[in-house]
Design a protein around this motif. Structure first.
Motif, PDB file in Angstrom:
ATOM      1  N   LEU A 163       1.011  -1.391  -0.422  1.00  0.00           N
ATOM      2  CA  LEU A 163       0.118  -0.164   0.272  1.00  0.00           C
ATOM      3  C   LEU A 163       0.558   1.362   0.107  1.00  0.00           C
ATOM      4  N   GLU A 164       2.307   0.773   0.288  1.00  0.00           N
ATOM      5  CA  GLU A 164       2.894   2.205   0.696  1.00  0.00           C
ATOM      6  C   GLU A 164       3.258   2.878  -0.887  1.00  0.00           C
ATOM      7  N   TRP A 165       4.511   1.530  -0.963  1.00  0.00           N
ATOM      8  CA  TRP A 165       3.806   1.519  -2.825  1.00  0.00           C
ATOM      9  C   TRP A 165       3.314   2.107  -4.041  1.00  0.00           C
ATOM     10  N   HIS A 166       2.079   1.604  -4.451  1.00  0.00           N
ATOM     11  CA  HIS A 166       0.500   2.254  -4.350  1.00  0.00           C
ATOM     12  C   HIS A 166       0.783   3.482  -4.337  1.00  0.00           C
ATOM     13  N   TYR A 167       0.987   3.682  -2.976  1.00  0.00           N
ATOM     14  CA  TYR A 167       0.827   5.267  -2.174  1.00  0.00           C
ATOM     15  C   TYR A 167       1.973   6.452  -3.839  1.00  0.00           C
ATOM     16  N   HIS A 168       2.847   6.133  -3.266  1.00  0.00           N
ATOM     17  CA  HIS A 168       4.084   6.639  -4.133  1.00  0.00           C
ATOM     18  C   HIS A 168       3.761   6.589  -6.066  1.00  0.00           C
ATOM     19  N   MET A 169       3.046   5.494  -6.295  1.00  0.00           N
ATOM     20  CA  MET A 169       3.053   5.440  -7.524  1.00  0.00           C
ATOM     21  C   MET A 169       1.777   6.067  -7.937  1.00  0.00           C
ATOM     22  N   GLU A 170       1.176   6.382  -7.409  1.00  0.00           N
ATOM     23  CA  GLU A 170      -0.108   7.021  -7.320  1.00  0.00           C
ATOM     24  C   GLU A 170      -0.050   8.740  -7.202  1.00  0.00           C
ATOM     25  N   LYS A 171       1.030   9.125  -6.279  1.00  0.00           N
ATOM     26  CA  LYS A 171       0.911  10.403  -6.541  1.00  0.00           C
ATOM     27  C   LYS A 171       1.808  10.827  -7.831  1.00  0.00           C
ATOM     28  N   ASP A 172       2.588  10.165  -8.798  1.00  0.00           N
ATOM     29  CA  ASP A 172       2.539  10.639  -9.749  1.00  0.00           C
ATOM     30  C   ASP A 172       2.417   9.264 -11.144  1.00  0.00           C
ATOM     31  N   GLU A 173       1.483   8.591 -11.080  1.00  0.00           N
ATOM     32  CA  GLU A 173       0.595   8.454 -11.609  1.00  0.00           C
ATOM     33  C   GLU A 173      -0.621   9.990 -12.304  1.00  0.00           C
ATOM     34  N   ARG A 174      -0.293  10.201 -13.839  1.00  0.00           N
ATOM     35  CA  ARG A 174      -1.108  10.769 -14.506  1.00  0.00           C
ATOM     36  C   ARG A 174      -2.375  10.291 -15.529  1.00  0.00           C
ATOM     37  N   ASP A 175      -1.802   9.175 -15.986  1.00  0.00           N
ATOM     38  CA  ASP A 175      -2.345   8.909 -17.642  1.00  0.00           C
ATOM     39  C   ASP A 175      -3.577   7.597 -17.229  1.00  0.00           C
ATOM     40  N   MET A 176      -3.286   7.049 -15.554  1.00  0.00           N
ATOM     41  CA  MET A 176      -4.371   6.770 -15.364  1.00  0.00           C
ATOM     42  C   MET A 176      -4.709   6.436 -14.067  1.00  0.00           C
ATOM     43  N   LEU A 177      -6.393   6.231 -13.839  1.00  0.00           N
ATOM     44  CA  LEU A 177      -6.852   5.925 -12.026  1.00  0.00           C
ATOM     45  C   LEU A 177      -6.235   5.182 -11.775  1.00  0.00           C
ATOM     46  N   VAL A 178      -5.659   5.151 -11.074  1.00  0.00           N
ATOM     47  CA  VAL A 178      -5.151   3.803  -9.897  1.00  0.00           C
ATOM     48  C   VAL A 178      -5.840   3.596  -9.175  1.00  0.00           C
ATOM     49  N   ARG A 179      -6.531   2.690  -7.863  1.00  0.00           N
ATOM     50  CA  ARG A 179      -6.954   2.216  -6.786  1.00  0.00           C
ATOM     51  C   ARG A 179      -6.615   1.015  -5.983  1.00  0.00           C
ATOM     52  N   PRO A 180      -6.263   0.707  -4.893  1.00  0.00           N
ATOM     53  CA  PRO A 180      -6.051   0.239  -4.019  1.00  0.00           C
ATOM     54  C   PRO A 180      -8.012  -0.290  -3.832  1.00  0.00           C
ATOM     55  N   THR A 181      -8.127  -1.856  -3.768  1.00  0.00           N
ATOM     56  CA  THR A 181      -9.781  -1.975  -3.912  1.00  0.00           C
ATOM     57  C   THR A 181      -9.573  -3.110  -2.165  1.00  0.00           C
ATOM     58  N   CYS A 182     -10.287  -3.609  -1.404  1.00  0.00           N
ATOM     59  CA  CYS A 182     -10.636  -4.028  -0.102  1.00  0.00           C
ATOM     60  C   CYS A 182      -9.518  -3.949   0.222  1.00  0.00           C
ATOM     61  N   ALA A 183      -8.935  -2.664   0.394  1.00  0.00           N
ATOM     62  CA  ALA A 183      -7.575  -2.066   0.893  1.00  0.00           C
ATOM     63  C   ALA A 183      -8.478  -0.872   2.189  1.00  0.00           C
ATOM     64  N   PRO A 184      -9.253  -0.882   2.793  1.00  0.00           N
ATOM     65  CA  PRO A 184      -9.556   0.493   3.208  1.00  0.00           C
ATOM     66  C   PRO A 184      -8.844   0.996   4.418  1.00  0.00           C
ATOM     67  N   HIS A 185      -7.401   0.849   4.549  1.00  0.00           N
ATOM     68  CA  HIS A 185      -6.251   1.227   5.667  1.00  0.00           C
ATOM     69  C   HIS A 185      -5.270   1.741   4.230  1.00  0.00           C
ATOM     70  N   TYR A 186      -5.436   1.930   3.631  1.00  0.00           N
ATOM     71  CA  TYR A 186      -4.828   2.781   2.114  1.00  0.00           C
ATOM     72  C   TYR A 186      -4.758   3.860   2.696  1.00  0.00           C
ATOM     73  N   TYR A 187      -5.916   4.619   3.005  1.00  0.00           N
ATOM     74  CA  TYR A 187      -6.911   5.561   3.598  1.00  0.00           C
ATOM     75  C   TYR A 187      -6.230   6.246   5.018  1.00  0.00           C
ATOM     76  N   ARG A 188      -5.546   5.487   5.828  1.00  0.00           N
ATOM     77  CA  ARG A 188      -5.216   5.495   6.745  1.00  0.00           C
ATOM     78  C   ARG A 188      -3.722   6.326   6.454  1.00  0.00           C
ATOM     79  N   ILE A 189      -2.861   5.360   5.305  1.00  0.00           N
ATOM     80  CA  ILE A 189      -2.240   5.410   5.169  1.00  0.00           C
ATOM     81  C   ILE A 189      -1.458   6.368   4.222  1.00  0.00           C
ATOM     82  N   VAL A 190      -2.348   6.638   2.839  1.00  0.00           N
ATOM     83  CA  VAL A 190      -2.403   7.781   2.236  1.00  0.00           C
ATOM     84  C   VAL A 190      -1.843   9.545   4.020  1.00  0.00           C
TER      85      VAL A 190
END
Length: 360
Positions: free
Chosen positions: A205-232
């Motif tokens: 989920l930390e990897w996803h956070y850093h990836m999502e910050k830089d991603e501009r072409d495609m929408l990304v979401r971790p699903t069934c991973a509610p604690h991602y919102y805490r990590i953000v």
């Protein structure tokens, strides 16, 4: 938070041409005891839902393309003002299917892709050729100008593939990529020992956070991973920077973790209304009650919306309003849908203050 139905997954068949290791509905070619409902019943259900709300409706399964009337159902829902979508494994997609998708008013399609190679994906899907089918479907969707999402499910079996699958989804031209963290229901119960550890879960989920910050072409979401919102929230506070999130126009409409029974639900082939696709407990049956009655009066849904009833670390967590823990995973692991999220290692501030080691 307004608890209005924004997104409904609808299992219009339990039949499927694949037999995936993690399938929530244990689908196969012929499913005994769970027959398809009639086209007329499908129309009645759409009438019922549309008289109360105008959510996104995802025609799902099983494999929805195994129903001959799938596009009749989609067209009827479109005429009722519902935003109709389709979830397919991709292996049955043809030029003709693409033409029918567009003609029926389906707004967006989701595809399943669980590996960056045929060896990994076909193993997960228990079918040789599944990977080629999905990649071909993506090609056809691009050819016919159909927007599509790629859903990818992960366990220990394929977790090393996550960055590669993300890259492939982008190369295929997906509008969005959703990284699903497996909830062990249906056939998924047989791979309980393959669930990603809470330590690796946090790293992913930390990897996803850093990836999502830089991603501009495609929408990304971790699903069934509610604690991602805490990590953000934690990471953006540490970095002193605002985390900008973009929203898919056919999304669930939520900006928090678990929204089962709060903004979303699943209607299965038997008419049972479940909190989400991975939560095998019925809040009521749409053959016996109106959707409005179930949504507004179900005790199960009322429990899920009452965060004060949550137990263990989730009940004491300062992030409960943005995370909430996966209620389906709590039910699957502990048999109690109000228990703490079993795959989160975070210890709430309240527990730290009184020296509690983070156990229920």
């Amino acid at each position: 938070m307004e608890f209005a139905p924004k997104w409904i997954a609808w299992e219009i068949t339990r039949r499927c041409n694949l037999k995936c290791v993690h399938c929530r509905s244990s689908s196969e070619m012929e499913v005994k005891g769970h027959p398809d409902f009639s086209t007329e019943e499908a129309f009645r259900i759409l009438d019922d839902i549309s008289s109360y709300a105008k959510p996104v409706i995802v025609l799902s399964g099983g494999e929805p393309l195994m129903r001959k009337d799938v596009f009749d159902i989609a067209r009827y829902g479109t005429e009722k003002g519902l935003r109709m979508c389709l979830a397919t494994n991709g292996t049955l997609v043809t030029d003709e299917i693409c033409q029918n998708i567009k003609a029926s008013g389906i707004r967006i399609v989701s595809l399943s892709l669980d590996g960056s190679t045929k060896e990994v994906h076909d193993d997960f899907r228990n079918e040789n050729g599944a990977f080629d089918g999905t990649v071909n479907a993506a090609r056809l969707f691009k050819k016919h100008d159909i927007e599509f999402i790629i859903n990818s499910s992960f366990t220990k079996r394929n977790q090393e593939e996550i960055p590669k699958v993300y890259k492939l989804a982008k190369e295929l031209g997906a509008t969005a990529w959703y990284m699903f963290m497996i909830v062990p229901t249906g056939r998924g119960e047989d791979i309980m020992n393959e669930l990603i550890s809470k330590e690796d879960y946090e790293k992913i989920l930390e990897w996803h956070y850093h990836m999502e910050k830089d991603e501009r072409d495609m929408l990304v979401r971790p699903t069934c991973a509610p604690h991602y919102y805490r990590i953000v929230l934690q990471k953006s506070k540490e970095e002193g920077a605002r985390f900008e999130r973009r929203t898919l126009k056919f999304s669930t409409g939520g900006s928090k973790g678990c929204i089962a029974g709060q903004l979303i639900c699943l209607i299965n082939v038997d008419g049972d209304v479940l909190p989400c696709s991975y939560f095998p407990m019925s809040a009521g049956n749409i053959k016996k009650q109106t959707f409005k009655d179930i949504w507004e009066n179900s005790e199960l849904f009322k429990d899920l919306r009452n965060f004060k009833k949550y137990k263990g670390r989730c009940g004491s967590c300062e992030f409960v309003n943005v995370c909430g823990g996966c209620r389906a995973r709590a039910y699957s692991v502990y048999g109690d849908y109000l228990a703490e999220e079993p795959f989160c290692g975070y210890v709430p501030l309240k527990f730290k203050e009184i020296g509690v080691p983070g156990k229920s």
